[in-house]
Write a protein that holds these residues in place. Sequence first.
Motif, PDB file in Angstrom:
ATOM      1  N   ARG A  81       0.824  -1.217   0.000  1.00 22.04           N
ATOM      2  CA  ARG A  81       0.000   0.000   0.000  1.00 22.04           C
ATOM      3  C   ARG A  81       0.859   1.269   0.000  1.00 22.04           C
ATOM      4  NH1 ARG A  81      -3.899  -1.799   4.822  1.00 22.04           N
ATOM      5  NH2 ARG A  81      -2.233  -3.316   5.005  1.00 22.04           N
ATOM      6  N   LYS A  82       1.936   1.254   0.744  1.00 26.53           N
ATOM      7  CA  LYS A  82       2.774   2.458   0.826  1.00 26.53           C
ATOM      8  C   LYS A  82       3.311   2.832  -0.552  1.00 26.53           C
ATOM      9  CE  LYS A  82       6.769   4.401   3.278  1.00 26.53           C
ATOM     10  NZ  LYS A  82       7.822   4.135   4.308  1.00 26.53           N
ATOM     11  N   ALA A  83       3.819   1.842  -1.286  1.00 30.82           N
ATOM     12  CA  ALA A  83       4.351   2.114  -2.619  1.00 30.82           C
ATOM     13  C   ALA A  83       3.240   2.527  -3.581  1.00 30.82           C
ATOM     14  CB  ALA A  83       5.075   0.878  -3.154  1.00 30.82           C
ATOM     15  N   ASN A  89      -0.279   9.107  -5.781  1.00 29.26           N
ATOM     16  CA  ASN A  89      -0.436  10.477  -5.300  1.00 29.26           C
ATOM     17  C   ASN A  89       0.771  11.386  -5.525  1.00 29.26           C
ATOM     18  OD1 ASN A  89      -3.114  10.314  -3.857  1.00 29.26           O
ATOM     19  ND2 ASN A  89      -2.033   8.663  -2.815  1.00 29.26           N
ATOM     20  N   SER A  90       1.976  10.822  -5.562  1.00 31.50           N
ATOM     21  CA  SER A  90       3.164  11.673  -5.531  1.00 31.50           C
ATOM     22  C   SER A  90       4.126  11.482  -6.693  1.00 31.50           C
ATOM     23  CB  SER A  90       3.936  11.430  -4.213  1.00 31.50           C
ATOM     24  OG  SER A  90       3.097  11.653  -3.092  1.00 31.50           O
ATOM     25  N   ALA A  91       4.108  10.332  -7.335  1.00 31.52           N
ATOM     26  CA  ALA A  91       5.092  10.062  -8.382  1.00 31.52           C
ATOM     27  C   ALA A  91       4.851  10.962  -9.595  1.00 31.52           C
ATOM     28  CB  ALA A  91       5.020   8.596  -8.805  1.00 31.52           C
ATOM     29  N   PRO A  92       5.914  11.396 -10.266  1.00 27.59           N
ATOM     30  CA  PRO A  92       5.755  12.177 -11.490  1.00 27.59           C
ATOM     31  C   PRO A  92       4.973  11.391 -12.555  1.00 27.59           C
ATOM     32  CG  PRO A  92       8.033  12.212 -10.728  1.00 27.59           C
ATOM     33  CD  PRO A  92       7.325  11.178  -9.913  1.00 27.59           C
ATOM     34  N   LEU A  96       8.541   7.857 -16.114  1.00 29.95           N
ATOM     35  CA  LEU A  96       9.867   7.532 -15.587  1.00 29.95           C
ATOM     36  C   LEU A  96       9.811   6.923 -14.190  1.00 29.95           C
ATOM     37  CD1 LEU A  96      11.905  10.648 -16.782  1.00 29.95           C
ATOM     38  CD2 LEU A  96      11.945   8.332 -17.738  1.00 29.95           C
ATOM     39  N   THR A  97       8.636   6.811 -13.607  1.00 30.55           N
ATOM     40  CA  THR A  97       8.478   6.197 -12.286  1.00 30.55           C
ATOM     41  C   THR A  97       7.341   5.190 -12.361  1.00 30.55           C
ATOM     42  OG1 THR A  97       9.198   8.247 -11.213  1.00 30.55           O
ATOM     43  CG2 THR A  97       8.141   6.582  -9.824  1.00 30.55           C
ATOM     44  N   PRO A 278       1.460   5.773 -12.775  1.00 30.38           N
ATOM     45  CA  PRO A 278       0.504   6.730 -12.196  1.00 30.38           C
ATOM     46  C   PRO A 278      -0.586   7.115 -13.195  1.00 30.38           C
ATOM     47  CG  PRO A 278       2.783   7.485 -11.933  1.00 30.38           C
ATOM     48  CD  PRO A 278       2.810   6.348 -12.899  1.00 30.38           C
ATOM     49  N   PRO A 279      -1.731   7.531 -12.683  1.00 29.93           N
ATOM     50  CA  PRO A 279      -2.746   8.094 -13.580  1.00 29.93           C
ATOM     51  C   PRO A 279      -2.165   9.276 -14.357  1.00 29.93           C
ATOM     52  CG  PRO A 279      -3.598   7.854 -11.339  1.00 29.93           C
ATOM     53  CD  PRO A 279      -2.130   7.609 -11.266  1.00 29.93           C
TER      54      PRO A 279
END
Length: 352
Positions: A81-83, A89-92, A96-97, A278-279
């Motif tokens: 869940r943390k990852a 919510n936070s990754a660019p 690239l992430t 990420p979205p």
Amino acid sequence: MNFSSSWNGLRIGIAAVILALPTGLFAQADFYQGKTIKVVHGRNAGGSGDLRVKAMVPFLQKYIPGHPTIVHEFMPGGGGRKAANFIFNSAPRDGLTLGNTGGGMVASAVLGEKGVQYDLDKLIFLGSPYSSTHYIFLTRREAGVTNLEKLRSTSGLRIGAQSVGHTIYNIGRVFAWVGSLKEPTFVTGYSTPERDVALMRGEIDAIATADDHLTRNIEWIKKKQVDLHLMIAVPKGLKHPQFDGLPDLESFAKSDKERKVIAMFRNLRLTGSPFFAPPETPKERIEILAQAVSRTFKDPGFPQEYKKLVGDDPSPLFPEENQRAIRELPRDAETVTVFNRLAGPGPLPSRH
């Protein structure tokens, strides 16, 4: 024949073809040149999930245009869940992430567990190097639990796992519940290598584990350091050349409720150990990454590299299959309630 005229015509034809192609294709292909892709793992280093990703890395670098560097960051916690929270919510949103976790992060979202700050339907799933597997429940030989009768009559077995909500924690709880173990305790907070050391030192008595992990630790069996008791195949009926003689956990189920819980675990597990983005990551970059994953799975060298590192054969879930598996997960309310208790930190639910 006028060579100059023919050559000029050929050049004009090539230029026309190039101009007809989408300009974004070249821009996106060039995007990864000289870049670094970071894979955020929802686990500690050194376990099966880590090795599955590392088996893919040289092939992903080969098939992503520009051959970017790929690095790893480990963000254990909450069964992935943390990852997943970080990726959502936070990754660019730049391609690239990426995230990679066990199926526990999928289960946590389906079960509505606390700490889920991501939406499965908005994350972009990119495939998994394996989806089918076998889970086995074992005890260390020195615990004296050498057969099923002793397993079910021994009180207070200490069952080790990584974290509450982790796939291995969840299946250990399902084994204990359906197998009618007496007052087991669950000891968490280990990385996979730490848990293995704890088992051999006698700090814990039992673990649930996947077949590839047990294959890499086959000396436990050869040296008679462990006893194997129960197995669950994912998908149902999948045979294993070494462990197929073990009793299937489902044969101990007493009710439709218990069989539905086992079926839910199987369905959740079929989502594999997925990569996800990420979205709002640009569609063109998602297409590049998805194609690279698919080409990795089709590469004839991939199964050998995977088996060398992981100890078992891959059973890939392609990107489009991964997306579909997530969307089609069953969400039966009663089964979700029971499974939620199994995946949580509290006592095992009653079987009555």
